[in-house]
Design a protein around this motif. Structure first.
Motif, PDB file in Angstrom:
ATOM      1  N   VAL A 129       0.855  -1.187   0.000  1.00 31.97           N
ATOM      2  CA  VAL A 129       0.000   0.000   0.000  1.00 31.97           C
ATOM      3  C   VAL A 129       0.889   1.235   0.000  1.00 31.97           C
ATOM      4  CG1 VAL A 129      -1.706   1.330   1.293  1.00 31.97           C
ATOM      5  CG2 VAL A 129      -1.897  -1.156   1.184  1.00 31.97           C
ATOM      6  N   ASP A 130       0.820   1.997  -1.065  1.00 28.18           N
ATOM      7  CA  ASP A 130       1.579   3.249  -1.184  1.00 28.18           C
ATOM      8  C   ASP A 130       3.036   3.098  -0.754  1.00 28.18           C
ATOM      9  OD1 ASP A 130      -0.271   4.806  -2.422  1.00 28.18           O
ATOM     10  OD2 ASP A 130      -0.755   6.048  -0.679  1.00 28.18           O
ATOM     11  N   GLY A 131       3.692   2.054  -1.263  1.00 25.97           N
ATOM     12  CA  GLY A 131       5.125   1.909  -1.049  1.00 25.97           C
ATOM     13  C   GLY A 131       5.545   1.115   0.167  1.00 25.97           C
ATOM     14  N   GLU A 132       4.595   0.543   0.901  1.00 26.11           N
ATOM     15  CA  GLU A 132       4.952  -0.290   2.054  1.00 26.11           C
ATOM     16  C   GLU A 132       4.273  -1.646   1.930  1.00 26.11           C
ATOM     17  OE1 GLU A 132       4.448  -0.463   6.926  1.00 26.11           O
ATOM     18  OE2 GLU A 132       4.327   1.482   5.902  1.00 26.11           O
ATOM     19  N   ARG A 133       5.053  -2.721   2.092  1.00 24.74           N
ATOM     20  CA  ARG A 133       4.509  -4.078   2.013  1.00 24.74           C
ATOM     21  C   ARG A 133       4.198  -4.629   3.396  1.00 24.74           C
ATOM     22  NH1 ARG A 133       7.936  -7.668  -2.452  1.00 24.74           N
ATOM     23  NH2 ARG A 133       7.303  -6.462  -4.303  1.00 24.74           N
ATOM     24  N   THR A 134       3.266  -5.563   3.428  1.00 27.30           N
ATOM     25  CA  THR A 134       3.022  -6.338   4.633  1.00 27.30           C
ATOM     26  C   THR A 134       2.798  -7.782   4.237  1.00 27.30           C
ATOM     27  OG1 THR A 134       1.729  -6.499   6.673  1.00 27.30           O
ATOM     28  CG2 THR A 134       0.513  -5.963   4.681  1.00 27.30           C
ATOM     29  N   THR A 135       3.376  -8.692   4.997  1.00 27.73           N
ATOM     30  CA  THR A 135       3.202 -10.119   4.731  1.00 27.73           C
ATOM     31  C   THR A 135       1.856 -10.573   5.265  1.00 27.73           C
ATOM     32  OG1 THR A 135       5.593 -10.464   4.902  1.00 27.73           O
ATOM     33  CG2 THR A 135       4.186 -12.413   5.105  1.00 27.73           C
ATOM     34  N   MET A 136       1.170 -11.403   4.488  1.00 26.50           N
ATOM     35  CA  MET A 136      -0.165 -11.877   4.858  1.00 26.50           C
ATOM     36  C   MET A 136      -0.076 -13.202   5.617  1.00 26.50           C
ATOM     37  SD  MET A 136      -2.201 -11.250   1.282  1.00 26.50           S
ATOM     38  CE  MET A 136      -2.824  -9.638   0.807  1.00 26.50           C
ATOM     39  N   ARG A 137      -0.806 -13.257   6.735  1.00 21.41           N
ATOM     40  CA  ARG A 137      -0.904 -14.495   7.516  1.00 21.41           C
ATOM     41  C   ARG A 137      -2.358 -14.713   7.891  1.00 21.41           C
ATOM     42  NH1 ARG A 137       3.480 -11.591   9.223  1.00 21.41           N
ATOM     43  NH2 ARG A 137       5.528 -12.590   8.964  1.00 21.41           N
ATOM     44  N   PRO A 138      -2.789 -15.970   8.044  1.00 22.08           N
ATOM     45  CA  PRO A 138      -4.194 -16.227   8.362  1.00 22.08           C
ATOM     46  C   PRO A 138      -4.666 -15.426   9.583  1.00 22.08           C
ATOM     47  CG  PRO A 138      -3.111 -18.271   7.800  1.00 22.08           C
ATOM     48  CD  PRO A 138      -2.025 -17.228   7.867  1.00 22.08           C
ATOM     49  N   GLY A 139      -5.827 -14.810   9.452  1.00 27.86           N
ATOM     50  CA  GLY A 139      -6.409 -14.027  10.528  1.00 27.86           C
ATOM     51  C   GLY A 139      -6.000 -12.567  10.539  1.00 27.86           C
ATOM     52  N   ASP A 140      -5.013 -12.185   9.723  1.00 29.33           N
ATOM     53  CA  ASP A 140      -4.613 -10.782   9.658  1.00 29.33           C
ATOM     54  C   ASP A 140      -5.693  -9.954   8.972  1.00 29.33           C
ATOM     55  OD1 ASP A 140      -2.252 -11.563  10.808  1.00 29.33           O
ATOM     56  OD2 ASP A 140      -0.996 -11.140   9.061  1.00 29.33           O
ATOM     57  N   PHE A 141      -5.910  -8.743   9.474  1.00 27.38           N
ATOM     58  CA  PHE A 141      -6.839  -7.781   8.879  1.00 27.38           C
ATOM     59  C   PHE A 141      -6.002  -6.659   8.269  1.00 27.38           C
ATOM     60  CE2 PHE A 141      -9.050  -3.686  10.267  1.00 27.38           C
ATOM     61  CZ  PHE A 141      -9.680  -3.505   9.054  1.00 27.38           C
ATOM     62  N   ILE A 142      -6.161  -6.453   6.965  1.00 23.01           N
ATOM     63  CA  ILE A 142      -5.343  -5.503   6.211  1.00 23.01           C
ATOM     64  C   ILE A 142      -6.257  -4.532   5.468  1.00 23.01           C
ATOM     65  CG2 ILE A 142      -3.654  -5.274   4.339  1.00 23.01           C
ATOM     66  CD1 ILE A 142      -2.651  -8.102   5.135  1.00 23.01           C
TER      67      ILE A 142
END
Length: 344
Positions: free
Chosen positions: A119-132
């Motif tokens: 999102v706008d130049g920043e990544r986040t790793t996805m894991r079950p149950g995460d809210f993004i």
């Protein structure tokens, strides 16, 4: 000819219609949504997602999603009259190309680890149950370095934005955006009940945190279950917040996480905001009634169901379970029309 009928005929070419013929439909004695409850069993949906993975690439599709359509709103791409829900699949090595749009979006990770969203130049790793969160008009793309399929629930305010005729979208010229900040930067700045001394809200009315890890959220539920009384209607339920305002993470959608303890048998409730649920873990049952009709759904991990506006619902769980949900409550509250009843 009857005087009234003649009046209707004569004024019709002038695009006029009598209010008294439609008044009770326009201003009903109680909310009267055309939506009905629905359940999507993940074991039944997953094979179609995998078949979609073989039929079209993530890049071709832009977003490879199977829409969860309300049975009474087929063809409208809507779970309720104001909310969109779908299950998105990304396979190893794929990239869903970068774009942006005025619609706000949420991702709730259902299956698999190792994919990412930016999102706008920043990544986040996805894991079950995460809210993004994907805030309105922010560039975002998805990719996967996982060994297998990754699936998440997409929730958007598409029908709401469509109602206001305010939808815009733009595709990026690049396949994916350039990463400009280390992963976790947003959480470091705003995720510890603190904020930088001098800052502007990076996403306007949307939370500056765009990734809420499940591990932290579930820990909070477990502590509350041990230390506080269990609510007779909701079990242990928390709402995600925008740390800068204390309000909902998005201006159009509220999000919740709740834990039903073992042996929980909840009391009935109803509310004007319709809600979409994703079962994170455990199993249970929801009983929904409305206008003399009844729907009873047994649910398990990764299943999804919708409780429409002003339908009476009650939740129960023998072994205990965790539920994520989202609704259009912030809009109801902003307009001063939100109503909730907790029944006995």
């Amino acid at each position: 000819m009857d005087t009234r009928q003649q009046l209707y005929r004569d004024m019709d070419p002038h695009n006029l219609t009598p209010l008294w013929e439609v008044l009770h439909a326009l201003v009903p004695p109680r909310p009267n949504t055309p939506c009905i409850p629905a359940l999507w069993k993940y074991d039944e949906v997953r094979p179609f997602l995998l078949r979609a993975g073989a039929a079209i690439t993530a890049e071709e599709a832009v977003r490879r999603v199977l829409i969860l359509e309300n049975p009474k709103l087929r063809g409208q791409s809507a779970a309720t009259q104001s909310l969109y829900a779908g299950l998105q699949l990304i396979l190893p090595g794929e990239i869903a190309p970068s774009h942006r749009h005025t619609q706000s979006a949420l991702r709730f990770i259902v299956e698999g680890s190792g994919a990412w969203t930016a999102v706008d130049g920043e990544r986040t790793t996805m894991r079950p149950g995460d809210f993004i969160i994907t805030p309105s008009w922010t560039w975002h793309d998805h990719g996967s370095e996982a060994d297998g399929p990754v699936v998440w629930l997409d929730g958007l305010d598409i029908p709401m934005v469509r109602f206001f005729d305010a939808g815009f979208a733009q595709n990026s010229v690049g396949r994916s955006q350039q990463v400009a900040r280390p992963e976790g930067t947003s959480f470091s700045r705003f995720g510890h009940n603190m904020a930088p001394v001098r800052h502007e809200a990076p996403y306007g009315a949307t939370s500056p945190i765009f990734s809420y890890p499940y591990e932290r959220s579930r820990e909070a539920l477990e502590q509350l279950e041990r230390q506080a009384p269990v609510d007779e209607w909701d079990g242990v339920k928390l709402r995600y917040v925008n740390p800068l305002t204390g309000g909902s993470p998005m201006p159009t959608m509220a999000t919740f996480l709740q834990k039903l303890p073992k042996g929980f048998s909840g009391k009935p409730w109803r509310q004007t905001d319709g809600a979409v649920y994703s079962v994170v873990e455990g199993s249970g049952e929801v009983l929904i009634t409305h206008g003399g009709e009844e729907w009873r759904y047994a649910f398990g991990p990764r299943d999804h169901f919708v409780v429409p506006s002003w339908h009476t619902a009650r939740l129960a769980s023998g072994p205990g379970c965790v539920l994520f949900s989202f609704s259009d409550r912030p809009v109801h509250q902003a307009l001063g029309i939100h109503t909730e009843e907790r029944l006995s």
